[in-house]
Scaffold this motif. Structure first.
Motif, mmCIF file in Angstrom:
data_model
loop_
_atom_site.group_PDB
_atom_site.id
_atom_site.type_symbol
_atom_site.label_atom_id
_atom_site.label_comp_id
_atom_site.label_asym_id
_atom_site.label_seq_id
_atom_site.Cartn_x
_atom_site.Cartn_y
_atom_site.Cartn_z
ATOM 1 N N ILE A 1 0.817 -1.218 0.000
ATOM 2 C CA ILE A 1 0.000 0.000 0.000
ATOM 3 C C ILE A 1 0.849 1.266 0.000
ATOM 4 O O ILE A 1 0.476 2.269 -0.616
ATOM 5 C CB ILE A 1 -1.019 0.001 1.160
ATOM 6 N N ASP A 2 2.004 1.256 0.662
ATOM 7 C CA ASP A 2 2.854 2.449 0.665
ATOM 8 C C ASP A 2 3.379 2.755 -0.735
ATOM 9 O O ASP A 2 3.418 3.912 -1.154
ATOM 10 C CB ASP A 2 4.015 2.293 1.650
ATOM 11 N N THR A 3 3.765 1.731 -1.475
ATOM 12 C CA THR A 3 4.231 1.924 -2.845
ATOM 13 C C THR A 3 3.086 2.408 -3.725
ATOM 14 O O THR A 3 3.262 3.323 -4.545
ATOM 15 C CB THR A 3 4.831 0.618 -3.404
ATOM 16 N N VAL A 4 1.907 1.830 -3.562
ATOM 17 C CA VAL A 4 0.730 2.259 -4.325
ATOM 18 C C VAL A 4 0.408 3.723 -4.024
ATOM 19 O O VAL A 4 0.127 4.508 -4.936
ATOM 20 C CB VAL A 4 -0.477 1.338 -4.033
ATOM 21 N N MET A 5 0.476 4.105 -2.753
ATOM 22 C CA MET A 5 0.196 5.502 -2.390
ATOM 23 C C MET A 5 1.193 6.442 -3.049
ATOM 24 O O MET A 5 0.826 7.496 -3.568
ATOM 25 C CB MET A 5 0.232 5.683 -0.867
ATOM 26 N N ARG A 6 2.485 6.088 -3.038
ATOM 27 C CA ARG A 6 3.489 6.937 -3.682
ATOM 28 C C ARG A 6 3.240 7.023 -5.189
ATOM 29 O O ARG A 6 3.436 8.067 -5.809
ATOM 30 C CB ARG A 6 4.906 6.414 -3.439
ATOM 31 N N ALA A 7 2.818 5.919 -5.791
ATOM 32 C CA ALA A 7 2.521 5.916 -7.229
ATOM 33 C C ALA A 7 1.384 6.888 -7.540
ATOM 34 O O ALA A 7 1.489 7.705 -8.468
ATOM 35 C CB ALA A 7 2.153 4.504 -7.688
ATOM 36 N N VAL A 8 0.318 6.815 -6.761
ATOM 37 C CA VAL A 8 -0.828 7.712 -6.966
ATOM 38 C C VAL A 8 -0.408 9.164 -6.747
ATOM 39 O O VAL A 8 -0.763 10.047 -7.528
ATOM 40 C CB VAL A 8 -1.997 7.305 -6.048
ATOM 41 N N GLU A 9 0.367 9.411 -5.695
ATOM 42 C CA GLU A 9 0.825 10.780 -5.415
ATOM 43 C C GLU A 9 1.708 11.315 -6.539
ATOM 44 O O GLU A 9 1.621 12.492 -6.905
ATOM 45 C CB GLU A 9 1.596 10.813 -4.092
ATOM 46 N N THR A 10 2.562 10.472 -7.089
ATOM 47 C CA THR A 10 3.469 10.895 -8.155
ATOM 48 C C THR A 10 2.709 11.293 -9.412
ATOM 49 O O THR A 10 2.956 12.355 -9.993
ATOM 50 C CB THR A 10 4.477 9.771 -8.471
ATOM 51 N N THR B 1 4.463 13.103 -23.498
ATOM 52 C CA THR B 1 5.786 12.501 -23.305
ATOM 53 C C THR B 1 6.132 12.435 -21.821
ATOM 54 O O THR B 1 6.574 11.397 -21.322
ATOM 55 C CB THR B 1 6.857 13.306 -24.066
ATOM 56 N N GLY B 2 5.925 13.540 -21.113
ATOM 57 C CA GLY B 2 6.206 13.557 -19.676
ATOM 58 C C GLY B 2 5.358 12.549 -18.918
ATOM 59 O O GLY B 2 5.850 11.852 -18.025
ATOM 60 N N LEU B 3 4.083 12.460 -19.274
ATOM 61 C CA LEU B 3 3.208 11.493 -18.606
ATOM 62 C C LEU B 3 3.669 10.071 -18.875
ATOM 63 O O LEU B 3 3.685 9.236 -17.961
ATOM 64 C CB LEU B 3 1.756 11.690 -19.048
ATOM 65 N N ASP B 4 4.081 9.783 -20.105
ATOM 66 C CA ASP B 4 4.629 8.451 -20.404
ATOM 67 C C ASP B 4 5.823 8.138 -19.512
ATOM 68 O O ASP B 4 5.948 7.026 -18.987
ATOM 69 C CB ASP B 4 5.046 8.344 -21.873
ATOM 70 N N TRP B 5 6.724 9.117 -19.344
ATOM 71 C CA TRP B 5 7.903 8.905 -18.496
ATOM 72 C C TRP B 5 7.498 8.643 -17.059
ATOM 73 O O TRP B 5 8.048 7.745 -16.401
ATOM 74 C CB TRP B 5 8.839 10.099 -18.571
ATOM 75 N N VAL B 6 6.571 9.431 -16.556
ATOM 76 C CA VAL B 6 6.114 9.253 -15.173
ATOM 77 C C VAL B 6 5.474 7.873 -15.012
ATOM 78 O O VAL B 6 5.772 7.140 -14.058
ATOM 79 C CB VAL B 6 5.126 10.375 -14.758
ATOM 80 N N LEU B 7 4.593 7.505 -15.934
ATOM 81 C CA LEU B 7 3.921 6.205 -15.833
ATOM 82 C C LEU B 7 4.903 5.042 -15.970
ATOM 83 O O LEU B 7 4.753 4.022 -15.279
ATOM 84 C CB LEU B 7 2.804 6.107 -16.866
ATOM 85 N N ASP B 8 5.906 5.189 -16.840
ATOM 86 C CA ASP B 8 6.929 4.140 -16.958
ATOM 87 C C ASP B 8 7.684 3.967 -15.644
ATOM 88 O O ASP B 8 7.954 2.838 -15.212
ATOM 89 C CB ASP B 8 7.922 4.463 -18.078
ATOM 90 N N ALA B 9 8.038 5.071 -15.005
ATOM 91 C CA ALA B 9 8.764 5.003 -13.734
ATOM 92 C C ALA B 9 7.890 4.386 -12.644
ATOM 93 O O ALA B 9 8.358 3.553 -11.854
ATOM 94 C CB ALA B 9 9.228 6.398 -13.313
ATOM 95 N N VAL B 10 6.629 4.777 -12.602
ATOM 96 C CA VAL B 10 5.702 4.226 -11.610
ATOM 97 C C VAL B 10 5.512 2.729 -11.864
ATOM 98 O O VAL B 10 5.551 1.924 -10.927
ATOM 99 C CB VAL B 10 4.353 4.985 -11.641
ATOM 100 N N ALA B 11 5.331 2.351 -13.117
ATOM 101 C CA ALA B 11 5.154 0.936 -13.448
ATOM 102 C C ALA B 11 6.365 0.109 -13.019
ATOM 103 O O ALA B 11 6.216 -1.009 -12.520
ATOM 104 C CB ALA B 11 4.899 0.767 -14.942
#
Length: 109
Positions: free
Chosen positions: A15-24, A91-101
């Motif tokens: 859950i902590d990782t999921v929360m950081r992903a959502v926050e990011t 492009t920025g959103l793709d980078w963010v989502l790739d990092a979160v994934a």
């Protein structure tokens, strides 16, 4: 709204990782929205579109860059690929989502 953000990620990580992903992702989206609002406010306040403002400030920017005091900015202005707002955002959103994934798919310790 938070439930809608968290539910699709349930079980992908702790859950902590999921929360950081959502926050990011939320922080990226908030930043993009704020930038767009600032641009719209500037356009309304000056009466100039972004393109018109760039044309009007071009001579000043050219002189400023010619001083040699801003080598990184000079490189960005003259050598960088200039893309539209939508492409930059996507492009920025793709980078963010790739990092979160990548974080969501790491093996749990």
């Amino acid at each position: 709204m938070t439930e809608a953000k968290l539910a699709p990620l349930d079980g992908l990580a702790d859950i902590d990782t999921v929360m950081r992903a959502v926050e990011t992702v939320s922080a990226y989206l908030t930043g993009a929205i704020r930038r767009e609002i600032a641009n719209l406010r500037a356009e309304r306040a000056t009466g100039l579109s972004k393109r018109d403002w760039q044309r009007a400030s071009g001579p000043h920017v050219t002189k400023m860059l010619a001083t040699g005091r801003f080598p990184a900015l000079t490189k960005a202005v003259y050598d960088g690929t200039h893309v539209d707002t939508e492409t930059s955002f996507a492009t920025g959103l793709d980078w963010v989502l790739d990092a979160v994934a990548a974080k969501l798919t790491q093996p749990r310790a």
